[in-house]
Design an enzyme around this catalytic site. Structure first.
Site, PDB file in Angstrom:
ATOM      1  CB  SER A  20      49.262  41.718  45.675  1.00 18.89           C
ATOM      2  OG  SER A  20      48.833  40.427  45.982  1.00 18.89           O
ATOM      3  N   GLY A  72      48.321  36.087  34.549  1.00 18.34           N
ATOM      4  CA  GLY A  72      49.562  35.361  34.268  1.00 18.34           C
ATOM      5  C   GLY A  72      50.821  36.007  34.822  1.00 18.34           C
ATOM      6  CB  CYS A 128      49.751  33.321  41.562  1.00 18.48           C
ATOM      7  SG  CYS A 128      49.011  33.564  39.946  1.00 18.48           S
ATOM      8  CE  LYS A 164      46.871  37.427  48.342  1.00 19.53           C
ATOM      9  NZ  LYS A 164      46.602  38.600  47.504  1.00 19.53           N
ATOM     10  CG  ASN A 191      46.504  34.577  45.472  1.00 17.87           C
ATOM     11  OD1 ASN A 191      45.711  34.976  44.636  1.00 17.87           O
ATOM     12  ND2 ASN A 191      47.799  34.766  45.359  1.00 17.87           N
ATOM     13  CB  THR A 192      42.247  34.078  43.191  1.00 15.64           C
ATOM     14  OG1 THR A 192      43.450  33.559  42.640  1.00 15.64           O
ATOM     15  CG2 THR A 192      42.187  35.581  42.999  1.00 15.64           C
ATOM     16  N   GLY A 243      39.478  38.182  50.825  1.00 14.99           N
ATOM     17  CA  GLY A 243      38.709  37.244  50.010  1.00 14.99           C
ATOM     18  C   GLY A 243      37.256  37.646  50.074  1.00 14.99           C
ATOM     19  N   GLY A 265      40.193  43.939  47.283  1.00  9.84           N
ATOM     20  CA  GLY A 265      40.697  43.846  45.908  1.00  9.84           C
ATOM     21  C   GLY A 265      39.570  43.950  44.911  1.00  9.84           C
ATOM     22  CB  SER A 266      37.079  41.464  43.748  1.00 10.77           C
ATOM     23  OG  SER A 266      38.019  40.478  43.433  1.00 10.77           O
TER      24      SER A 266
END
Lengths: 305, 270
Positions: A20, A72, A128, A164, A191-192, A243, A265-266
């Site tokens: 996401s 954000g 987040c 998540k 998540n991050t 991750g 993702g990244s």
């Protein structure tokens, strides 16, 4: 096909999932990520309660070993996502609808809305790290995380629910257990990481407009692997592990830690939208070379030593 | 590889029109016409700007509009600014032997490097440059140096032909055969340019704009249908535009809400 995967009852042609917050801003790009990019499932950018712009730029930057972002949680507001959700429902592509909120009631309200469009799953973003009052506060303690899952399960019908989780929780495995007890159908981790920050030394200022942001990409892979490994030992639920997964070998490591599916993702930054297909090809190559007939055979094999 | 902004010094500021200035930076950037850079003003914002010079130094050409550009216009020669890039695909001039360029308003900015490139390659080019008024006509003299075939239109008729760029474009398409029509300007104008090109069966490449964040093809903020303006674009060809319903009709606001292109254009003026 060696990569076909059943995840919380959902049949996927392969275990790669678009994470996401990456690309998922409209139906067309999500469909392209599945069809052209080769993702087994795609996650829509987390939808929130109301229209929200997020932070000023810079919001997303690549540094030496990964990405850092503080977007954000911008959102058109869940009511404005109806057309996209309808189009995705029609497409038949396995969609994970991701939800963020300010309160337990709001999670249920938005998840209940998303459920009407029959997504493959509902993801609860309780992780987040860069948005005030949203995301991470709900994923830091067992009781709150459990309450969110419980409230959403009441309105989610047959759609599987997947929180998540954040690596910032003191004990991510006990958060996962609390979610399992509350009725979660799967766990997504992580998540991050962070938040962290970058400073431009010539300008003498933080680079992200929000100063602090979540870290993703290769730098966080060892932390993510450890989290998935611990969660696998704590719960019976299937895990979407992510991750820092950038190639097939990374994905295999997550499967061996206990993940059923793997989020990418990244790596879209490093390898483009076709990264999913490439990761799949590399997984198949690894399996051939290492005599693994199925992912089932290697899932969780890193445990018990 | 790192993609965080570096610092550049503003070497020269030129007033191009009453509302448009060029900023020349002591920052090397090898770029194709149509590629862009992200400019960062710490504490304010970071925004994409097309490059109007490249090589050992680069330049951007900016119209004063909103918060960011107002802050940029307060800077003086010698001041520092953050920059990263170049990004995007840029225009493709391969297999083009005869070209037509259509620019509207500050859409003349990415056209300048393109016109210079086409001239360098010896490609015969007609240029149509449209502006609101004579005073707001951008790069007319510099474009004139690249072609014998420059047409200028102004909304009020204060310079050359009164009306929109589409009138001279239609006349040209009627009598001449171009290998490609290149364009940049307001999307409503580009939509009309596209329709004319379709009618006369001439391929086009149009430089489009959407709200942008990462500039590197991951965040999805700048989606145009299934395309990412920052990575697949900002220049799109006829085939891509044909299958993109959103072209000329819809765009995402900063929050991600899908709105009619007119509402997006009004929001961009703020």
């Amino acid at each position: 096909m060696p990569l076909e995967t059943v995840f919380a009852g959902i049949k996927l042609r392969n275990p790669t999932v678009l994470a996401s917050g990456i690309l998922g801003t409209n139906a067309e790009i999500l469909i392209r990520t599945a069809k052209e990019g080769g993702a087994g499932a795609v996650t829509m950018k987390s939808i929130g309660p109301c229209e929200k712009d997020g932070y000023a730029n810079p919001t997303i930057l690549e540094w030496e070993h990964g990405l850092i972002n503080a977007v954000g949680l911008p959102s058109p507001g869940y009511k404005n996502t109806e057309e996209e959700l309808k189009q995705l429902e029609k497409s038949g592509i396995p969609l994970i609808a991701s939800v963020y909120a300010h309160s337990i009631e709001e999670y249920a309200e938005i998840a209940g809305f998303a459920e009407k469009f029959k997504p493959a799953m509902i993801e609860l973003n309780m992780s987040c790290p860069h948005s005030k009052g949203e995301g991470m506060p709900f994923g830091l303690d067992e009781e709150t995380a459990g309450q969110v899952v419980k409230a959403v399960k009441k309105v989610s019908g047959k759609t599987p629910v997947m929180p998540k989780l954040t690596p910032q929780a003191l004990n991510i495995a006990s958060i996962a257990s609390a979610c399992e007890r509350a009725g979660a159908d799967a766990i997504c981790a992580i998540n991050t990481l962070g938040p962290g920050m970058l400073i431009n030394p010539e300008v003498r200022k933080p680079v992200l407009a929000n100063k602090f942001g979540g870290i993703s990409g290769p730098a966080i892979k060892p932390v993510a692997l450890r989290c998935v490994y611990q969660i696998y030992e704590a719960v019976k639920l299937p895990i979407l592990g992510m991750g820092g997964i950038s190639n097939g070998r990374d994905a295999i490591e997550f499967i061996q830690a206990g993940a059923t599916t793997v989020g990418v993702g990244s790596a879209v930054y490093y390898r483009g939208i076709g990264v999913f297909k490439e990761v799949c090809d590399e997984m198949v190559q690894w399996m051939k070379k290492n005599n693994a007939k199925s992912l089932e055979e290697i899932r969780g094999v890193a445990h018990g030593h | 590889m790192t993609e965080t902004p570096e610092t550049a010094t503003i070497k020269k500021i030129s007033q191009e029109t009453p509302s448009i200035r060029s900023f020349r930076l002591d920052f090397p950037m090898q770029a194709k016409p149509g590629q862009f850079a992200m400019l960062w003003l710490p504490g304010i914002d970071e925004k994409p700007f097309t490059l109007t010079a490249e090589g050992k130094e680069c330049a951007v050409t900016v119209q004063e509009k909103g918060k960011f550009t107002k802050a940029l216009f307060k800077l003086k020669e010698g001041d520092k600014i953050g920059i990263r890039g170049p990004y995007g695909n840029g225009f493709s001039t391969s297999r083009v032997k005869k070209a037509c360029i259509v620019a509207g308003g500050c859409g003349a900015a990415p056209i300048l490097l393109l016109a210079e490139e086409l001239q360098k390659q010896g490609i015969k080019t007609a240029i149509i440059n449209g502006a609101r008024t004579e005073k707001e006509c951008l790069f007319a003299e510099r474009l004139r140096k690249t072609t014998h075939d420059l047409y200028i239109t102004t909304d009020d008729g204060s310079l050359e032909e009164q009306g929109f760029v589409t009138a001279p474009l239609q006349r040209l398409l009627e009598k001449e055969k171009f290998d490609c029509v290149f364009g940049c300007g307001p999307e409503a104008m580009l939509k009309k340019v596209f329709e004319l090109c379709e009618k006369y069966k001439v391929p086009c490449q149009l430089n489009l704009e959407r709200y942008m964040r990462c500039a590197t093809g991951i965040c999805g903020s700048c989606v145009l249908g299934k395309w990412l303006v920052c990575k697949d674009g900002p220049v799109f060809n006829s085939k891509q535009l044909r299958e993109t319903e959103e072209f000329g009709s819809k765009a995402l606001l900063k929050c991600g809400k899908d709105v009619p292109i007119k509402e997006f254009a009004e929001w961009r003026q703020q």
